[in-house]
Design a protein around this motif. Structure first.
Motif, PDB file in Angstrom:
ATOM      1  N   LEU A   1       0.821  -1.213   0.000  1.00 46.08           N
ATOM      2  CA  LEU A   1       0.000   0.000   0.000  1.00 46.08           C
ATOM      3  C   LEU A   1       0.853   1.260   0.000  1.00 46.08           C
ATOM      4  CD1 LEU A   1      -2.878  -1.089   2.388  1.00 46.08           C
ATOM      5  CD2 LEU A   1      -2.969  -0.807  -0.098  1.00 46.08           C
ATOM      6  N   ASN A   2       2.046   1.169   0.529  1.00 43.73           N
ATOM      7  CA  ASN A   2       2.971   2.298   0.493  1.00 43.73           C
ATOM      8  C   ASN A   2       3.474   2.540  -0.931  1.00 43.73           C
ATOM      9  OD1 ASN A   2       4.488   4.342   1.988  1.00 43.73           O
ATOM     10  ND2 ASN A   2       6.276   3.153   1.421  1.00 43.73           N
ATOM     11  N   GLU A   3       3.631   1.466  -1.691  1.00 42.36           N
ATOM     12  CA  GLU A   3       4.122   1.567  -3.071  1.00 42.36           C
ATOM     13  C   GLU A   3       3.028   1.942  -4.064  1.00 42.36           C
ATOM     14  OE1 GLU A   3       5.846  -2.269  -3.755  1.00 42.36           O
ATOM     15  OE2 GLU A   3       7.717  -1.728  -2.765  1.00 42.36           O
ATOM     16  N   HIS A   4       1.787   1.608  -3.743  1.00 40.59           N
ATOM     17  CA  HIS A   4       0.644   1.885  -4.615  1.00 40.59           C
ATOM     18  C   HIS A   4      -0.317   2.759  -3.823  1.00 40.59           C
ATOM     19  CE1 HIS A   4       2.410  -1.924  -5.945  1.00 40.59           C
ATOM     20  NE2 HIS A   4       2.100  -1.504  -7.154  1.00 40.59           N
ATOM     21  N   ASP A   5      -0.819   3.786  -4.418  1.00 36.79           N
ATOM     22  CA  ASP A   5      -1.652   4.743  -3.697  1.00 36.79           C
ATOM     23  C   ASP A   5      -2.788   4.069  -2.949  1.00 36.79           C
ATOM     24  OD1 ASP A   5      -2.456   7.313  -2.847  1.00 36.79           O
ATOM     25  OD2 ASP A   5      -3.977   7.337  -4.421  1.00 36.79           O
ATOM     26  N   SER A   6      -3.524   3.216  -3.635  1.00 40.88           N
ATOM     27  CA  SER A   6      -4.578   2.443  -2.982  1.00 40.88           C
ATOM     28  C   SER A   6      -4.769   1.152  -3.762  1.00 40.88           C
ATOM     29  CB  SER A   6      -5.888   3.231  -2.912  1.00 40.88           C
ATOM     30  OG  SER A   6      -6.414   3.449  -4.200  1.00 40.88           O
ATOM     31  N   MET A   7      -5.256   0.140  -3.055  1.00 39.80           N
ATOM     32  CA  MET A   7      -5.461  -1.170  -3.673  1.00 39.80           C
ATOM     33  C   MET A   7      -6.686  -1.815  -3.047  1.00 39.80           C
ATOM     34  SD  MET A   7      -1.549  -2.680  -3.636  1.00 39.80           S
ATOM     35  CE  MET A   7      -1.722  -3.905  -4.928  1.00 39.80           C
ATOM     36  N   TYR A   8      -7.325  -2.712  -3.790  1.00 38.73           N
ATOM     37  CA  TYR A   8      -8.409  -3.498  -3.220  1.00 38.73           C
ATOM     38  C   TYR A   8      -7.877  -4.896  -2.941  1.00 38.73           C
ATOM     39  CZ  TYR A   8      -9.165  -4.911  -8.138  1.00 38.73           C
ATOM     40  OH  TYR A   8      -9.011  -5.374  -9.420  1.00 38.73           O
ATOM     41  N   GLY A   9      -8.611  -5.657  -2.149  1.00 36.94           N
ATOM     42  CA  GLY A   9      -8.122  -6.942  -1.650  1.00 36.94           C
ATOM     43  C   GLY A   9      -7.604  -7.890  -2.706  1.00 36.94           C
TER      44      GLY A   9
ATOM     45  N   LEU B   1      -5.979 -12.483   4.399  1.00 36.77           N
ATOM     46  CA  LEU B   1      -5.866 -11.077   4.013  1.00 36.77           C
ATOM     47  C   LEU B   1      -6.897 -10.176   4.679  1.00 36.77           C
ATOM     48  CD1 LEU B   1      -4.587  -8.856   2.264  1.00 36.77           C
ATOM     49  CD2 LEU B   1      -6.248  -9.458   0.489  1.00 36.77           C
ATOM     50  N   TYR B   2      -8.179 -10.520   4.565  1.00 35.84           N
ATOM     51  CA  TYR B   2      -9.218  -9.598   5.029  1.00 35.84           C
ATOM     52  C   TYR B   2      -9.218  -9.357   6.535  1.00 35.84           C
ATOM     53  CZ  TYR B   2     -10.727  -9.087   0.279  1.00 35.84           C
ATOM     54  OH  TYR B   2     -10.760  -8.782  -1.051  1.00 35.84           O
ATOM     55  N   PRO B   3      -8.972 -10.364   7.370  1.00 38.37           N
ATOM     56  CA  PRO B   3      -8.843 -10.054   8.807  1.00 38.37           C
ATOM     57  C   PRO B   3      -7.679  -9.099   9.089  1.00 38.37           C
ATOM     58  CG  PRO B   3      -9.250 -12.387   8.510  1.00 38.37           C
ATOM     59  CD  PRO B   3      -8.995 -11.811   7.142  1.00 38.37           C
ATOM     60  N   ALA B   4      -6.581  -9.257   8.343  1.00 41.62           N
ATOM     61  CA  ALA B   4      -5.437  -8.359   8.529  1.00 41.62           C
ATOM     62  C   ALA B   4      -5.793  -6.932   8.095  1.00 41.62           C
ATOM     63  CB  ALA B   4      -4.232  -8.873   7.744  1.00 41.62           C
ATOM     64  N   LEU B   5      -6.497  -6.797   6.965  1.00 40.73           N
ATOM     65  CA  LEU B   5      -6.920  -5.473   6.502  1.00 40.73           C
ATOM     66  C   LEU B   5      -7.869  -4.824   7.502  1.00 40.73           C
ATOM     67  CD1 LEU B   5      -7.493  -6.182   2.698  1.00 40.73           C
ATOM     68  CD2 LEU B   5      -5.727  -4.697   3.680  1.00 40.73           C
ATOM     69  N   HIS B   6      -8.809  -5.605   8.038  1.00 41.35           N
ATOM     70  CA  HIS B   6      -9.756  -5.070   9.017  1.00 41.35           C
ATOM     71  C   HIS B   6      -9.041  -4.649  10.305  1.00 41.35           C
ATOM     72  CE1 HIS B   6     -13.027  -7.564   6.825  1.00 41.35           C
ATOM     73  NE2 HIS B   6     -12.782  -6.430   6.205  1.00 41.35           N
ATOM     74  N   LYS B   7      -8.054  -5.418  10.701  1.00 48.18           N
ATOM     75  CA  LYS B   7      -7.274  -5.081  11.896  1.00 48.18           C
ATOM     76  C   LYS B   7      -6.519  -3.764  11.686  1.00 48.18           C
ATOM     77  CE  LYS B   7      -3.506  -6.833  14.778  1.00 48.18           C
ATOM     78  NZ  LYS B   7      -2.541  -7.911  14.980  1.00 48.18           N
ATOM     79  N   LEU B   8      -5.895  -3.622  10.530  1.00 52.63           N
ATOM     80  CA  LEU B   8      -5.159  -2.393  10.222  1.00 52.63           C
ATOM     81  C   LEU B   8      -6.098  -1.184  10.170  1.00 52.63           C
ATOM     82  CD1 LEU B   8      -2.741  -3.800   7.504  1.00 52.63           C
ATOM     83  CD2 LEU B   8      -2.094  -2.948   9.768  1.00 52.63           C
ATOM     84  N   GLU B   9      -7.289  -1.393   9.624  1.00 50.78           N
ATOM     85  CA  GLU B   9      -8.282  -0.325   9.577  1.00 50.78           C
ATOM     86  C   GLU B   9      -8.709   0.070  10.991  1.00 50.78           C
ATOM     87  OE1 GLU B   9     -12.721   0.644   7.761  1.00 50.78           O
ATOM     88  OE2 GLU B   9     -11.892  -1.373   7.541  1.00 50.78           O
ATOM     89  N   ALA B  10      -8.979  -0.917  11.834  1.00 51.01           N
ATOM     90  CA  ALA B  10      -9.399  -0.662  13.218  1.00 51.01           C
ATOM     91  C   ALA B  10      -8.317   0.072  14.007  1.00 51.01           C
ATOM     92  CB  ALA B  10      -9.764  -1.974  13.906  1.00 51.01           C
ATOM     93  N   GLN B  11      -7.061  -0.174  13.661  1.00 48.14           N
ATOM     94  CA  GLN B  11      -5.942   0.485  14.338  1.00 48.14           C
ATOM     95  C   GLN B  11      -5.693   1.893  13.800  1.00 48.14           C
ATOM     96  OE1 GLN B  11      -2.824  -2.394  13.581  1.00 48.14           O
ATOM     97  NE2 GLN B  11      -3.212  -3.461  15.507  1.00 48.14           N
ATOM     98  N   GLY B  12      -6.462   2.293  12.796  1.00 46.46           N
ATOM     99  CA  GLY B  12      -6.300   3.628  12.227  1.00 46.46           C
ATOM    100  C   GLY B  12      -5.146   3.744  11.258  1.00 46.46           C
ATOM    101  N   LEU B  13      -4.667   2.608  10.773  1.00 45.97           N
ATOM    102  CA  LEU B  13      -3.533   2.621   9.846  1.00 45.97           C
ATOM    103  C   LEU B  13      -3.971   2.653   8.380  1.00 45.97           C
ATOM    104  CD1 LEU B  13      -1.264   0.043  11.700  1.00 45.97           C
ATOM    105  CD2 LEU B  13      -1.257   2.538  11.880  1.00 45.97           C
TER     106      LEU B  13
END
Length: 112
Positions: free
Chosen positions: A19-27, A49-61
């Protein structure tokens, strides 16, 4: 793939780096990029993947933007400012881990 256990501990770092290398991405895009980069050596499952994405979202990342494309709804994930800082920290942590593992394992083989 040889050992998924070695990659599991790095999943968050892998996601942040992409995500740092690409502005935004979908799963699905993330799973395909990982597959491409590793030449099919590593294949991320939706179950990982999706639990990790949800965790990162919940952490405000991560910020999430929902976009409707035809009949489909896609969630695009993008790093927040905190996510960008966390990416730097995680990559430094991973580099240190790799350096220490190289020192411990010492890949110089001796045939005696």
């Amino acid at each position: 793939m040889k050992s998924t256990n070695l990659y599991k501990g790095s999943l968050i770092t892998i996601i942040l780096k992409l995500l740092n290398e690409h502005d935004s991405m979908y799963g699905y895009e993330i799973t395909q990029k990982v597959k491409e980069i590793t030449k099919d050596e590593l294949q991320l499952t939706e179950g990982a993947l999706y639990p990790a994405l949800h965790k990162l979202e919940a952490q405000g990342l991560l910020d999430v933007e929902v976009i409707k494309i035809g009949n489909r709804v896609r969630k695009y994930y993008k790093l927040t400012e905190a996510g960008t800082k966390e990416t730097v920290d995680k990559l430094a942590e991973l580099e240190s881990y790799i350096r220490n593992m190289r020192a411990l394992v010492n890949p110089k083989f001796r045939l005696e």
